[in-house]
Design a protein around this motif. Structure first.
Motif, short mmCIF file in Angstrom:
data_model
loop_
_atom_site.label_atom_id
_atom_site.label_comp_id
_atom_site.label_asym_id
_atom_site.label_seq_id
_atom_site.Cartn_x
_atom_site.Cartn_y
_atom_site.Cartn_z
N SER A 57 1.49 -5.92 7.83
CA SER A 57 2.86 -6.13 7.83
C SER A 57 3.81 -5.30 6.99
O SER A 57 4.95 -5.21 7.47
N LYS A 58 3.43 -5.14 5.96
CA LYS A 58 4.00 -4.36 5.07
C LYS A 58 3.75 -2.78 4.85
O LYS A 58 4.35 -2.13 4.18
N ALA A 59 2.82 -2.37 6.09
CA ALA A 59 2.20 -0.93 5.64
C ALA A 59 3.17 -0.04 6.23
O ALA A 59 3.90 -0.46 7.25
N THR A 60 3.61 1.06 5.51
CA THR A 60 4.22 2.22 6.00
C THR A 60 3.60 3.28 6.18
O THR A 60 2.45 3.53 5.47
N PRO A 61 4.01 4.34 6.93
CA PRO A 61 3.24 5.38 7.21
C PRO A 61 3.12 6.06 6.04
O PRO A 61 4.09 6.26 5.02
N LYS A 123 -7.62 1.42 -0.50
CA LYS A 123 -6.76 1.41 -1.81
C LYS A 123 -6.00 2.60 -1.72
O LYS A 123 -4.76 2.64 -2.30
N ASN A 124 -6.24 3.69 -1.27
CA ASN A 124 -5.45 5.04 -1.07
C ASN A 124 -4.50 4.88 -0.03
O ASN A 124 -3.45 5.73 -0.04
N LEU A 125 -4.10 4.06 0.53
CA LEU A 125 -3.26 3.75 1.55
C LEU A 125 -2.18 2.68 1.51
O LEU A 125 -1.46 2.58 2.42
N VAL A 126 -2.32 2.18 0.40
CA VAL A 126 -1.21 1.03 -0.07
C VAL A 126 -0.63 1.47 -1.25
O VAL A 126 -0.90 2.18 -2.09
N THR A 129 1.81 -1.55 -5.78
CA THR A 129 2.11 -3.22 -5.74
C THR A 129 0.97 -4.01 -4.89
O THR A 129 0.76 -4.94 -5.11
N GLU A 130 0.60 -3.36 -3.61
CA GLU A 130 -0.31 -3.83 -2.87
C GLU A 130 -1.68 -3.76 -3.28
O GLU A 130 -2.59 -4.21 -2.61
N THR A 131 -2.10 -2.56 -4.27
CA THR A 131 -3.40 -2.32 -4.52
C THR A 131 -3.99 -3.91 -5.28
O THR A 131 -5.18 -3.91 -4.98
N ALA A 132 -3.28 -4.77 -5.59
CA ALA A 132 -3.81 -5.93 -6.05
C ALA A 132 -4.48 -6.95 -5.24
O ALA A 132 -5.59 -7.29 -5.64
N MET A 133 -3.83 -6.99 -3.80
CA MET A 133 -4.49 -7.39 -2.95
C MET A 133 -5.81 -6.74 -2.64
O MET A 133 -6.92 -7.59 -2.46
N ILE A 134 -5.78 -5.76 -2.30
CA ILE A 134 -7.09 -5.06 -2.36
C ILE A 134 -8.03 -5.07 -3.20
O ILE A 134 -9.35 -5.34 -3.04
N ASP A 135 -7.65 -5.10 -4.58
CA ASP A 135 -8.65 -5.53 -5.53
C ASP A 135 -9.03 -6.81 -5.71
O ASP A 135 -10.34 -6.86 -5.63
N GLU A 136 -8.36 -7.68 -5.13
CA GLU A 136 -9.03 -9.18 -5.00
C GLU A 136 -10.02 -9.02 -3.63
O GLU A 136 -10.75 -9.79 -3.99
#
Length: 155
Positions: A57-61, A123-126, A129-136
């Motif tokens: 929902s937060k993703a941007t091109p 991780k290369n696509l966010v 600030t959103e990498t923390a969620m991917i890290d989790e």
């Protein structure tokens, strides 16, 4: 322009198949500890689905660095198609093919390893600030891998 939302749709599909796989394996597990492990992992995969929905929902091109146009999208698609639950594999039918808890644990270990590889690519696509969620999510998938490996060692 690469659309990260497409990759999150892949990630969501991976987690849905993982959840279906763990539910099916829990229903057919012979050992109570393995059954409980698969039941818990199915619940956690369900939470990952919600997490990916939030990220999508937060993703941007995003325009990742590529050697040629479409390289990164092709890479992510190849990971999905060749490793993490190929299109022709249906988790619901696996209990007919996987007949022992040891086979189920080995398959689950491979699934988690493939998912880790795929999610690392996310991780290369966010944004930072959103990498923390991917890290989790990666941390949880690593924990899944360790728990499955431990269960296999105890069989």
């Amino acid at each position: 322009m690469f659309h990260a939302s497409e990759v999150f749709a892949f990630a969501r599909a991976i987690e849905q198949k993982g959840q279906a796989f763990y539910q099916a394996m829990a229903a057919s597990a012979r050992d109570d500890k393995v059954r409980k492990l698969f039941q818990r992992l199915a619940l956690e995969e369900g939470q990952h689905i919600l997490d990916f929905d939030q990220l999508a929902s937060k993703a941007t091109p995003y325009d990742p660095p590529e050697s040629y146009p479409g390289e990164y999208e092709a890479y992510m698609q190849a990971l999905v198609d060749s490793n993490v639950f190929p299109k022709d594999l249906h988790p619901e039918t696996l209990p007919k093919q996987i007949t022992t808890d040891i086979e189920a644990l080995n398959f689950a270990i491979q699934f988690e390893k493939d998912a880790l590889l795929f999610f690392s690519g996310l991780k290369n696509l966010v944004s930072v600030t959103e990498t923390a969620m991917i890290d989790e999510l990666l941390r949880q998938e690593r924990r899944h891998l360790c728990e499955l490996h431990s269960a296999l060692q105890n069989k």
